[in-house]
Design a protein around this motif. Structure first.
Motif, PDB file in Angstrom:
ATOM      1  N   ASP A  12       0.762  -1.261  -0.129  1.00  0.00           N
ATOM      2  CA  ASP A  12      -0.101   0.191  -0.035  1.00  0.00           C
ATOM      3  C   ASP A  12       0.931   1.223  -0.003  1.00  0.00           C
ATOM      4  N   MET A  13       0.655   2.186  -0.768  1.00  0.00           N
ATOM      5  CA  MET A  13       1.369   3.341  -1.186  1.00  0.00           C
ATOM      6  C   MET A  13       1.377   4.246   0.172  1.00  0.00           C
ATOM      7  N   GLU A  14       0.433   4.317   1.221  1.00  0.00           N
ATOM      8  CA  GLU A  14       0.584   4.877   2.343  1.00  0.00           C
ATOM      9  C   GLU A  14       1.301   4.147   3.442  1.00  0.00           C
ATOM     10  N   SER A  15       2.122   3.031   3.050  1.00  0.00           N
ATOM     11  CA  SER A  15       2.917   2.362   4.063  1.00  0.00           C
ATOM     12  C   SER A  15       4.246   3.204   4.264  1.00  0.00           C
ATOM     13  N   ARG A  16       4.971   2.838   5.713  1.00  0.00           N
ATOM     14  CA  ARG A  16       5.952   3.492   5.576  1.00  0.00           C
ATOM     15  C   ARG A  16       7.212   2.532   5.130  1.00  0.00           C
ATOM     16  N   PHE A  17       8.027   2.916   4.113  1.00  0.00           N
ATOM     17  CA  PHE A  17       8.700   2.292   3.635  1.00  0.00           C
ATOM     18  C   PHE A  17      10.432   2.407   3.915  1.00  0.00           C
ATOM     19  N   LYS A  18      11.020   1.146   4.048  1.00  0.00           N
ATOM     20  CA  LYS A  18      12.637   1.330   4.278  1.00  0.00           C
ATOM     21  C   LYS A  18      13.214   0.220   3.804  1.00  0.00           C
ATOM     22  N   PRO A  19      14.299   0.313   3.447  1.00  0.00           N
ATOM     23  CA  PRO A  19      15.103  -0.954   2.580  1.00  0.00           C
ATOM     24  C   PRO A  19      15.272  -2.203   3.575  1.00  0.00           C
ATOM     25  N   ASP A  20      15.276  -3.245   3.089  1.00  0.00           N
ATOM     26  CA  ASP A  20      15.652  -4.389   3.853  1.00  0.00           C
ATOM     27  C   ASP A  20      17.144  -4.591   4.322  1.00  0.00           C
ATOM     28  N   GLY A  21      17.604  -5.606   4.983  1.00  0.00           N
ATOM     29  CA  GLY A  21      18.993  -5.984   5.254  1.00  0.00           C
ATOM     30  C   GLY A  21      19.682  -5.974   3.962  1.00  0.00           C
ATOM     31  N   MET A 120      -0.494  -1.132 -16.790  1.00  0.00           N
ATOM     32  CA  MET A 120       0.471  -0.307 -17.531  1.00  0.00           C
ATOM     33  C   MET A 120       1.881  -0.694 -16.713  1.00  0.00           C
ATOM     34  N   GLN A 121       1.829  -0.430 -15.429  1.00  0.00           N
ATOM     35  CA  GLN A 121       3.087  -0.705 -14.742  1.00  0.00           C
ATOM     36  C   GLN A 121       2.707  -1.025 -13.071  1.00  0.00           C
ATOM     37  N   SER A 122       3.692  -1.544 -12.591  1.00  0.00           N
ATOM     38  CA  SER A 122       3.330  -1.935 -11.138  1.00  0.00           C
ATOM     39  C   SER A 122       3.913  -0.457 -10.178  1.00  0.00           C
ATOM     40  N   GLN A 123       3.044  -0.435  -9.256  1.00  0.00           N
ATOM     41  CA  GLN A 123       3.365   0.774  -8.303  1.00  0.00           C
ATOM     42  C   GLN A 123       4.622   0.759  -7.580  1.00  0.00           C
ATOM     43  N   ASP A 124       5.159  -0.439  -7.422  1.00  0.00           N
ATOM     44  CA  ASP A 124       6.400  -0.507  -6.516  1.00  0.00           C
ATOM     45  C   ASP A 124       7.367  -0.492  -7.450  1.00  0.00           C
ATOM     46  N   ARG A 125       7.651  -1.106  -8.705  1.00  0.00           N
ATOM     47  CA  ARG A 125       8.870  -1.138  -9.380  1.00  0.00           C
ATOM     48  C   ARG A 125       8.598  -0.123 -10.498  1.00  0.00           C
ATOM     49  N   GLY A 126       7.684   0.089 -11.179  1.00  0.00           N
ATOM     50  CA  GLY A 126       7.314   1.090 -12.176  1.00  0.00           C
ATOM     51  C   GLY A 126       8.095   0.860 -13.528  1.00  0.00           C
ATOM     52  N   SER A 127       8.428  -0.505 -13.866  1.00  0.00           N
ATOM     53  CA  SER A 127       9.167  -0.449 -15.040  1.00  0.00           C
ATOM     54  C   SER A 127       8.463  -0.143 -16.143  1.00  0.00           C
ATOM     55  N   ALA A 128       7.231  -0.487 -16.232  1.00  0.00           N
ATOM     56  CA  ALA A 128       6.221  -0.599 -17.523  1.00  0.00           C
ATOM     57  C   ALA A 128       6.639  -1.461 -18.661  1.00  0.00           C
ATOM     58  N   GLN A 129       7.527  -2.620 -18.474  1.00  0.00           N
ATOM     59  CA  GLN A 129       8.119  -3.424 -19.398  1.00  0.00           C
ATOM     60  C   GLN A 129       7.350  -4.639 -19.541  1.00  0.00           C
ATOM     61  N   VAL A 130       6.760  -5.350 -18.416  1.00  0.00           N
ATOM     62  CA  VAL A 130       6.304  -6.681 -18.455  1.00  0.00           C
ATOM     63  C   VAL A 130       5.320  -6.830 -19.463  1.00  0.00           C
ATOM     64  N   GLY A 131       4.490  -5.913 -19.521  1.00  0.00           N
ATOM     65  CA  GLY A 131       3.248  -6.468 -20.605  1.00  0.00           C
ATOM     66  C   GLY A 131       3.746  -6.342 -22.058  1.00  0.00           C
ATOM     67  N   VAL A 132       4.727  -5.334 -22.391  1.00  0.00           N
ATOM     68  CA  VAL A 132       5.181  -5.447 -23.750  1.00  0.00           C
ATOM     69  C   VAL A 132       6.084  -6.530 -24.021  1.00  0.00           C
ATOM     70  N   LEU A 133       6.950  -7.085 -22.956  1.00  0.00           N
ATOM     71  CA  LEU A 133       7.893  -8.087 -23.192  1.00  0.00           C
ATOM     72  C   LEU A 133       6.929  -9.374 -23.106  1.00  0.00           C
ATOM     73  N   VAL A 134       5.690  -9.581 -22.541  1.00  0.00           N
ATOM     74  CA  VAL A 134       5.076 -10.718 -22.755  1.00  0.00           C
ATOM     75  C   VAL A 134       4.596 -10.796 -24.215  1.00  0.00           C
TER      76      VAL A 134
END
Length: 258
Positions: A12-21, A120-134
């Motif tokens: 969820d985009m309202e979450s608090r994000f931080k990098p993992d280990g 069109m793209q994912s909200q976390d990675r946002g590459s917009a590549q998967v659909g066209v590559l499929v």
């Protein structure tokens, strides 16, 4: 006709994000997850097409990830999809768009789908590549960033949003892949009866190793949270006094920088 709609579960985009280990993804412990917003438009359009064609097409919803992605699959089933395909992968974030697309294409190829919907793209990675590559891997026609969709006589009429807000129209003969975005439709809210029906629908579990045939072509080395910025200053009072205060602050900052 057989229709495949691909969905991704994202934080969820309202979450608090931080990098993992490892520093290559998010720490997921305290994150809430939901279906990717753009994928909701894809699900809605696939279900609308099914209804248009008299509920004849079979709509399969596919998602790649750990057990929690079943929640996204169940939501799509409650919206009107017929069955689910859960590609079991405990760490999908470690795969690049090429690998994700190859997994989807391998499944789609064996099932013989005529039309594939993705966001069109994912909200976390946002590459917009998967659909066209499929589409490339399957050899299907492809139209991206759809804000309008129509289907008749085996032809998809896709209204696309291009640079500068310009609308373009493409016509695609099946088989085809389309990617969906905001403005295409308004996703329906699953009703309680449909949520109950969804519990009885089939969700096929497939180990990712059965479908993954490609090596990664890109990898995330590391990412970082945004640098912390200093706090702001709120100035209050008459305009004349504010000007004097602002001038003093700017003069002070300029002196420090020198």
């Amino acid at each position: 006709m057989k229709i495949l709609v691909c969905v991704k579960q994202v934080p969820d985009m309202e979450s608090r994000f931080k990098p993992d280990g490892s520093g290559t993804w998010f720490e997921e412990t305290d994150l809430a997850f939901r279906m990717n917003e753009y994928d909701e438009y894809a699900v809605e359009q696939a279900v609308q097409l099914k209804e248009q064609l008299g509920n004849e097409p079979e709509v399969t919803v596919l998602s790649i990830g750990p057990d929690r992605v079943n929640e996204a699959i169940k939501k799509a089933l409650a919206m009107g999809c017929d069955k689910g395909a859960h590609i079991q992968d405990p760490a999908p974030q470690g795969k690049d768009p090429w690998q994700i697309a190859s997994i989807i294409a391998q499944y789609a190829r064996t099932e013989g789908f005529d039309l594939v919907f993705t966001g069109m793209q994912s909200q976390d990675r946002g590459s917009a590549q998967v659909g066209v590559l499929v589409a490339e891997l399957l050899g299907f026609a492809c139209a991206t960033t759809l804000v309008g969709f129509a289907f008749a006589d085996g032809v998809v009429t896709a209204k696309r949003e291009l640079e500068g807000g310009i609308k373009g129209v493409a016509k695609l003969r099946l088989p085809a892949v389309v990617t969906c975005q905001l403005g295409l439709n308004i996703p329906r809210y699953p009703t309680l009866p449909n949520i109950m029906k969804a519990k009885k629908k089939e969700i096929l579990a497939i180990p990712v190793a059965d479908l993954l045939k490609e090596e990664a072509v890109a990898a995330t080395a590391r990412f970082y949270p945004p640098a912390r910025k200093g706090g702001g200053i709120v100035l209050e009072g008459d305009v004349g006094n504010l000007v004097e205060q602002l001038y003093g602050i700017l003069k002070e900052k300029t002196t420090v920088l020198r």
